[in-house]
Design an enzyme around this catalytic site. Structure first.
Site, PDB file in Angstrom:
ATOM      1  N   CYS A   2      28.574  -5.218   6.123  1.00  0.00           N
ATOM      2  CA  CYS A   2      27.540  -5.347   5.093  1.00  0.00           C
ATOM      3  C   CYS A   2      26.194  -4.803   5.572  1.00  0.00           C
ATOM      4  O   CYS A   2      25.874  -4.850   6.755  1.00  0.00           O
ATOM      5  CB  CYS A   2      27.347  -6.810   4.738  1.00  0.00           C
ATOM      6  SG  CYS A   2      28.856  -7.632   4.261  1.00  0.00           S
ATOM      7  N   ARG A  27      28.307   2.182   7.709  1.00  0.00           N
ATOM      8  CA  ARG A  27      28.779   0.918   8.292  1.00  0.00           C
ATOM      9  C   ARG A  27      30.074   0.437   7.647  1.00  0.00           C
ATOM     10  O   ARG A  27      30.735  -0.446   8.175  1.00  0.00           O
ATOM     11  CB  ARG A  27      27.700  -0.161   8.120  1.00  0.00           C
ATOM     12  CG  ARG A  27      26.428   0.166   8.878  1.00  0.00           C
ATOM     13  CD  ARG A  27      25.315  -0.759   8.464  1.00  0.00           C
ATOM     14  NE  ARG A  27      25.616  -2.131   8.792  1.00  0.00           N
ATOM     15  CZ  ARG A  27      25.232  -2.741   9.900  1.00  0.00           C
ATOM     16  NH1 ARG A  27      24.545  -2.096  10.791  1.00  0.00           N
ATOM     17  NH2 ARG A  27      25.528  -4.002  10.111  1.00  0.00           N
ATOM     18  N   TRP A  75      30.956  -5.653   2.494  1.00  0.00           N
ATOM     19  CA  TRP A  75      32.283  -5.425   3.089  1.00  0.00           C
ATOM     20  C   TRP A  75      32.993  -6.775   2.948  1.00  0.00           C
ATOM     21  O   TRP A  75      32.605  -7.747   3.591  1.00  0.00           O
ATOM     22  CB  TRP A  75      32.106  -5.028   4.550  1.00  0.00           C
ATOM     23  CG  TRP A  75      33.326  -4.520   5.237  1.00  0.00           C
ATOM     24  CD1 TRP A  75      33.809  -3.241   5.227  1.00  0.00           C
ATOM     25  CD2 TRP A  75      34.207  -5.269   6.100  1.00  0.00           C
ATOM     26  NE1 TRP A  75      34.920  -3.159   6.018  1.00  0.00           N
ATOM     27  CE2 TRP A  75      35.189  -4.381   6.563  1.00  0.00           C
ATOM     28  CE3 TRP A  75      34.248  -6.602   6.514  1.00  0.00           C
ATOM     29  CZ2 TRP A  75      36.207  -4.777   7.418  1.00  0.00           C
ATOM     30  CZ3 TRP A  75      35.265  -6.990   7.362  1.00  0.00           C
ATOM     31  CH2 TRP A  75      36.231  -6.074   7.804  1.00  0.00           C
ATOM     32  N   ASN A  99      24.253 -11.037   4.854  1.00  0.00           N
ATOM     33  CA  ASN A  99      25.256 -10.527   5.800  1.00  0.00           C
ATOM     34  C   ASN A  99      25.704 -11.696   6.661  1.00  0.00           C
ATOM     35  O   ASN A  99      24.869 -12.516   7.051  1.00  0.00           O
ATOM     36  CB  ASN A  99      24.645  -9.484   6.746  1.00  0.00           C
ATOM     37  CG  ASN A  99      24.391  -8.162   6.066  1.00  0.00           C
ATOM     38  OD1 ASN A  99      24.738  -7.976   4.903  1.00  0.00           O
ATOM     39  ND2 ASN A  99      23.786  -7.233   6.795  1.00  0.00           N
ATOM     40  N   GLY A 100      26.985 -11.739   6.992  1.00  0.00           N
ATOM     41  CA  GLY A 100      27.478 -12.815   7.850  1.00  0.00           C
ATOM     42  C   GLY A 100      28.438 -13.712   7.089  1.00  0.00           C
ATOM     43  O   GLY A 100      28.933 -13.342   6.015  1.00  0.00           O
ATOM     44  N   GLU A 483      42.905   5.267  24.054  1.00  0.00           N
ATOM     45  CA  GLU A 483      41.774   5.636  23.203  1.00  0.00           C
ATOM     46  C   GLU A 483      42.183   6.748  22.214  1.00  0.00           C
ATOM     47  O   GLU A 483      41.791   6.730  21.047  1.00  0.00           O
ATOM     48  CB  GLU A 483      40.589   6.068  24.091  1.00  0.00           C
ATOM     49  CG  GLU A 483      39.382   6.609  23.367  1.00  0.00           C
ATOM     50  CD  GLU A 483      38.794   5.666  22.312  1.00  0.00           C
ATOM     51  OE1 GLU A 483      39.153   4.480  22.260  1.00  0.00           O
ATOM     52  OE2 GLU A 483      37.990   6.156  21.502  1.00  0.00           O
ATOM     53  N   LYS A 487      42.019   6.488  18.163  1.00  0.00           N
ATOM     54  CA  LYS A 487      41.267   7.455  17.348  1.00  0.00           C
ATOM     55  C   LYS A 487      42.152   8.004  16.246  1.00  0.00           C
ATOM     56  O   LYS A 487      41.764   8.071  15.092  1.00  0.00           O
ATOM     57  CB  LYS A 487      40.771   8.578  18.263  1.00  0.00           C
ATOM     58  CG  LYS A 487      39.441   9.138  18.000  1.00  0.00           C
ATOM     59  CD  LYS A 487      38.229   8.276  18.269  1.00  0.00           C
ATOM     60  CE  LYS A 487      38.384   6.827  18.321  1.00  0.00           C
ATOM     61  NZ  LYS A 487      37.366   6.013  18.794  1.00  0.00           N
ATOM     62  N   GLU A 490      43.007   5.285  13.491  1.00  0.00           N
ATOM     63  CA  GLU A 490      41.944   4.772  12.626  1.00  0.00           C
ATOM     64  C   GLU A 490      41.446   5.781  11.607  1.00  0.00           C
ATOM     65  O   GLU A 490      41.005   5.398  10.530  1.00  0.00           O
ATOM     66  CB  GLU A 490      40.787   4.161  13.430  1.00  0.00           C
ATOM     67  CG  GLU A 490      39.867   5.113  14.120  1.00  0.00           C
ATOM     68  CD  GLU A 490      38.652   4.385  14.724  1.00  0.00           C
ATOM     69  OE1 GLU A 490      38.271   4.748  15.836  1.00  0.00           O
ATOM     70  OE2 GLU A 490      38.094   3.467  14.092  1.00  0.00           O
ATOM     71  N   HIS A 506      61.122   0.870  29.730  1.00  0.00           N
ATOM     72  CA  HIS A 506      61.221  -0.572  29.495  1.00  0.00           C
ATOM     73  C   HIS A 506      61.202  -0.905  28.007  1.00  0.00           C
ATOM     74  O   HIS A 506      60.949  -2.039  27.636  1.00  0.00           O
ATOM     75  CB  HIS A 506      60.106  -1.298  30.253  1.00  0.00           C
ATOM     76  CG  HIS A 506      60.144  -1.039  31.716  1.00  0.00           C
ATOM     77  ND1 HIS A 506      61.075  -1.616  32.541  1.00  0.00           N
ATOM     78  CD2 HIS A 506      59.412  -0.202  32.493  1.00  0.00           C
ATOM     79  CE1 HIS A 506      60.903  -1.169  33.775  1.00  0.00           C
ATOM     80  NE2 HIS A 506      59.902  -0.305  33.766  1.00  0.00           N
ATOM     81  N   LYS A 603      31.696   0.043  10.640  1.00  0.00           N
ATOM     82  CA  LYS A 603      31.156   0.581  11.889  1.00  0.00           C
ATOM     83  C   LYS A 603      30.765  -0.540  12.848  1.00  0.00           C
ATOM     84  O   LYS A 603      31.007  -0.457  14.042  1.00  0.00           O
ATOM     85  CB  LYS A 603      29.936   1.456  11.579  1.00  0.00           C
ATOM     86  CG  LYS A 603      29.297   2.082  12.807  1.00  0.00           C
ATOM     87  CD  LYS A 603      30.242   3.055  13.481  1.00  0.00           C
ATOM     88  CE  LYS A 603      29.683   3.635  14.764  1.00  0.00           C
ATOM     89  NZ  LYS A 603      30.740   4.279  15.565  1.00  0.00           N
TER      90      LYS A 603
END
Ligand code: M6R
Length: 608
Positions: A2, A27, A75, A99-100, A483, A487, A490, A506, A603
């Site tokens: 948010c 964001r 969000w 926000n929160g 990583e 990438k 996502e 394994h 973000k």
């Protein structure tokens, strides 16, 4: 996640709110809204599901010249993305953006029978709670906000305005950032300083537990206990160019390509190539304190966690006297972990606002352990709460997928490790090769990006049709594989997972078939031959392999090979990671997806 904006001043509030919300788009959000109030106390509320362009379409029919307003990108946490759940929320004559998360919202709601709830959000409960204290408007708005916040449990950054007084905004924070911009004839509010860039360079960062009453010419800050706070005005360092695409089609590509420069910023003033040493001022540890360190805990989420894993491999190689433990913040915060004596914690975060990482920082501090931030966002909560720190200085990272921050986080942590090694008397012959490669790295990055961008652009298209991918590496190439897989998944939504080469037999080897492609990282070195054998095992099962190596003699019959020419011996995995970044970018472009704002992601993850 948010975003909040607010405006009170001489100019058109709607214009600032929309431009500010656009700045916060990166964001991640799923609905947006603004409210403005005219001098007669008449409010204009506009909200829309989806993109800010939807909000703008509605705004076209409701243009106002009001001088005060607040806005929000949401969000979804409580309740689906919808117009009703979008902020601002109204209660009586008040409007609130939040926000929160208000954790005890159900309990609070029980006592707010007077209010007719229109949304499923915890935020509307907070609006109604404030309104229950505000009543008919005779009680000052700031006092009503304080009374309500004393009852609310959870995290918040809020901005509230009232139809009764279209000259003031009340803002408050606890665990969710809020910045007050001091403009010319205006005061601006934002949850992220990037919304203020171009409007003012002067800002006050609110601290947790503070409430401010803001008018166009004044900012009056108090704690929740009514103690006055003298505001510290700081300079916003970001400039407009840093938050624009600068000729690139997407922020992701811009941020990948600007790594030579962003890494230079991380290194500036910190590398002494003549002596083969590094100097970090920020951690603020004396030689004696550095010498005492026996254990490092590295805490982060997602890419920051991977950066920690890679840095740990390096630090262990040149500082044998210390152990390094790398932990995922969302797990560590609930572990009953004993932190050994003489530990130091590295708190790694691009945004400096990640809720889980922040919670770990606070837990670790309670145990009396020194905390050092490896942070990008200047003035962010983590940067302000750590005992010392090293900013990575890569500038704003707008694309949700983190790229340039990763490279600089790894190197900043390695530099911190080298500082410990120096203090512990590790021989310069061991340290120097690291320092020399760090010094050369920006240039090597430039060369690799220049040399392979087009090849990868061509090759990546061929892999856009796959639904599954496996990334493989060992030693320092293992976190690189992790990583790379993160990438790819996502941004392209290809189901990509990473394994250590040695783990193949394994279990994961059973997966290999035509639906998968395999990205194998094979840097030269002690374990190269073993990685080659593991790659053969994949080939023998019909795997479609893309090999990334700097070994000239590599000659396995893989589908594709990207041979990197470099003089690097230590930091080749960082160069290989550039290949992963470009690969993820071009696969995503080929699939026609939203590169900079992948679905479901934000973000800066400021909620748990
Ligand atoms: O701002 P932070 O570095 O604390 O963020 C941590 C993760 O949320 C972040 O790295 C995330 O994994 C990225 N989207 C990965 O590209």
């Amino acid at each position: 996640m948010c975003g909040i904006v607010g405006y009170v001043g001489d100019n058109n509030a709607q214009d600032f709110l929309i431009s500010g919300l656009k700045r916060l788009e990166y964001r991640g959000y799923d609905s947006a809204g603004i409210v403005t109030i005219n001098d007669d106390g008449k409010a204009t509320l506009i909200r829309a599901k989806g993109k800010i362009s939807n909000l703008e379409e509605r705004l076209a029919r409701k243009k106002r010249d009001d001088k005060i307003g607040i806005g929000h990108t949401r969000w979804a946490t409580h309740g689906e993305p919808s117009e009703a759940n979008a902020h601002p929320h109204r209660a009586g004559k008040l409007y609130l953006v939040h926000n929160g998360i208000i954790e005890n919202y159900k309990e609070l709601k029980e006592h707010l029978k007077e209010h007719e709830f229109k949304s499923e959000t915890d935020s509307e409960v907070l609006a109604a709670l404030i309104n229950s204290f505000y009543g008919d408007g005779k009680y000052p708005l700031a006092n009503a906000v304080v009374q309500a916040l004393k009852l609310a449990k959870g995290t918040y950054g809020i901005a509230v305005i009232s139809e009764d007084n279209p000259n003031e905004i009340v803002v408050a924070r606890s665990g969710s950032p809020l910045v007050i911009g001091i403009g010319d004839g205006a005061t601006l509010i934002a949850s992220d300083a990037s919304a203020l860039v171009g409007h003012t360079k002067r800002a006050i960062y609110l601290n947790d537990g503070e409430v401010a009453r803001v008018t166009k010419n004044s900012v009056d800050i108090k704690t929740l206990n009514a103690e006055p706070v003298s505001a510290k005005v700081e300079e916003i360092e970001t400039n407009l160019a840093a938050i624009q695409k600068g000729g690139y089609e997407h922020f992701l590509l811009k941020e990948i390509m600007e790594q030579p420069e962003s890494l230079m910023e991380t290194l500036r003033g910190r590398v002494n190539i003549k002596d083969g040493t590094v100097r970090l001022g920020g951690p603020g540890l004396s030689e004696a304190e550095l010498r005492k360190i026996k254990h490092l805990i590295i805490v982060g989420c997602g890419t920051a966690y991977h950066a920690g894993l890679l840095a740990a491999y390096y630090i262990e190689k040149f500082t044998p006297e210390i152990t390094v433990e790398v932990v995922i913040a969302s797990e560590y915060r609930y572990r009953q972990a004993y932190v050994p004596e003489d530990s130091v914690a590295l708190i790694v975060s691009q945004s400096g606002e990640t809720a889980d990482t922040l919670a770990c920082l606070r837990e670790i501090k309670k145990q009396g352990v020194k905390t050092i931030g490896i942070v990008n966002a200047i003035g962010s909560t983590i940067a302000r709460e750590v005992d010392g720190g090293t900013y990575v200085h890569v500038g704003p990272e707008i694309s949700v997928a983190s790229t340039k921050a990763f490279t600089s986080q790894v190197i900043a942590m390695v530099m911190f490790g080298l500082t410990i090694a120096e203090a512990k008397g590790v021989r310069n012959t061991i340290i120097r090769p690291y320092v020399e490669e760090i010094f050369k790295l920006p240039n090597e990055i430039r060369e690799v990006l220049g040399a392979y961008q087009n090849t990868i652009k061509m090759e990546a298209k061929k892999y856009a049709e796959y639904e599954h991918a496996i990334y493989l590496g060992r030693d320092t190439a293992y976190p690189t594989a992790m990583e790379g897989a993160l990438k790819l998944k996502e941004v392209s939504y290809i189901d990509a997972n990473a394994y250590a080469f040695g783990e193949l037999k394994h279990g994961p080897l059973a997966l290999i078939d035509d639906r998968f492609f395999v990205m194998a990282f094979l840097p030269k070195g002690e374990l190269y031959e073993k990685a080659v054998s593991n790659t053969q095992e994949v080939l023998a099962r019909g795997g479609h392999v893309i090999a990334v190596t700097n070994e000239d003699s590599f000659d396995l019959p893989v589908e594709n090979v990207i041979k990197i020419t470099t003089s690097m011996e230590i930091f080749t995995p960082i160069l290989m990671n550039l290949i992963s970044q470009l690969f993820a970018y071009y696969v995503t472009v080929a699939k026609g997806l939203n590169v900079d704002q992948p679905r479901n992601l934000a973000k800066s993850v400021t909620v748990e």
